[in-house]
Design a protein around this motif. Structure first.
Motif, PDB file in Angstrom:
ATOM      1  N   VAL A  25       0.839  -1.206   0.000  1.00 33.21           N
ATOM      2  CA  VAL A  25       0.000   0.000   0.000  1.00 33.21           C
ATOM      3  C   VAL A  25       0.870   1.250   0.000  1.00 33.21           C
ATOM      4  N   ALA A  26       1.957   1.256   0.762  1.00 35.77           N
ATOM      5  CA  ALA A  26       2.850   2.413   0.802  1.00 35.77           C
ATOM      6  C   ALA A  26       3.504   2.658  -0.557  1.00 35.77           C
ATOM      7  N   ALA A  29       0.869   4.123  -2.854  1.00 34.14           N
ATOM      8  CA  ALA A  29       0.579   5.517  -2.481  1.00 34.14           C
ATOM      9  C   ALA A  29       1.700   6.440  -2.962  1.00 34.14           C
ATOM     10  N   ALA A  32       1.327   6.914  -6.692  1.00 32.84           N
ATOM     11  CA  ALA A  32       0.165   7.760  -6.973  1.00 32.84           C
ATOM     12  C   ALA A  32       0.486   9.225  -6.688  1.00 32.84           C
ATOM     13  N   PHE A  33       1.213   9.496  -5.613  1.00 30.83           N
ATOM     14  CA  PHE A  33       1.544  10.882  -5.267  1.00 30.83           C
ATOM     15  C   PHE A  33       2.434  11.518  -6.324  1.00 30.83           C
ATOM     16  N   TYR A  36       0.269  12.267  -9.269  1.00 28.14           N
ATOM     17  CA  TYR A  36      -0.649  13.352  -8.926  1.00 28.14           C
ATOM     18  C   TYR A  36       0.081  14.696  -8.954  1.00 28.14           C
TER      19      TYR A  36
END
Length: 135
Positions: A25-26, A29, A32-33, A36
């Motif tokens: 998950v990390a 994330a 994704a960051f 983004y």
């Protein structure tokens, strides 16, 4: 046999399984960051591009009406050649120098201060913030 299987599944997840899921998950994330952040920066660049093109067009009209005399953004607004929102003026400081229009981000912009985008009216080219990677 069935009761033995029931005991095994009722224990729950082990610490190692939970840690593996947290690591996955990390990583997702983090990816994704980064993606983004790139989209947000592109949005800020596009905002500044539109502002500079609008200011360049208004400046060209002003110069045509006033015999080529240079102007400032404040004067363009005062004489109703352009209407820039207060939010844009807080985020971007615009300078006009001949055919070069420069937008510099201020502290009020979420992307940070000091990012500079240049527009050359004579060539129609942009350079600076958002265009460094394309060269």
């Amino acid at each position: 046999m069935l009761s033995n299987m029931k005991k095994r599944f009722s224990k729950g997840f082990t610490l190692v399984e939970i840690l593996v899921v947290l690591v996955i998950v990390a990583i997702l994330a983090g990816l994704a960051f980064v993606s983004y952040r790139g989209y947000v920066d592109k949005g800020y660049t596009t905002e500044a591009e539109l502002l500079l093109k609008e200011v360049a067009g208004a400046s060209e009209m002003y110069e045509a009406m006033h015999g080529g005399q240079q102007t400032t953004l404040d004067e363009l607004e005062t004489k109703a050649f352009i209407d820039v929102s207060d939010a844009l003026k807080r985020k971007w400081k615009v300078e006009i120098s001949g055919d070069i229009f420069i937008a510099t981000s201020s502290d009020e912009m979420d992307g940070g201060a000091g990012k500079e985008l240049r527009y050359d009216r004579s060539t129609g080219d942009f350079s600076g913030y958002g265009f460094e990677a394309s060269k």
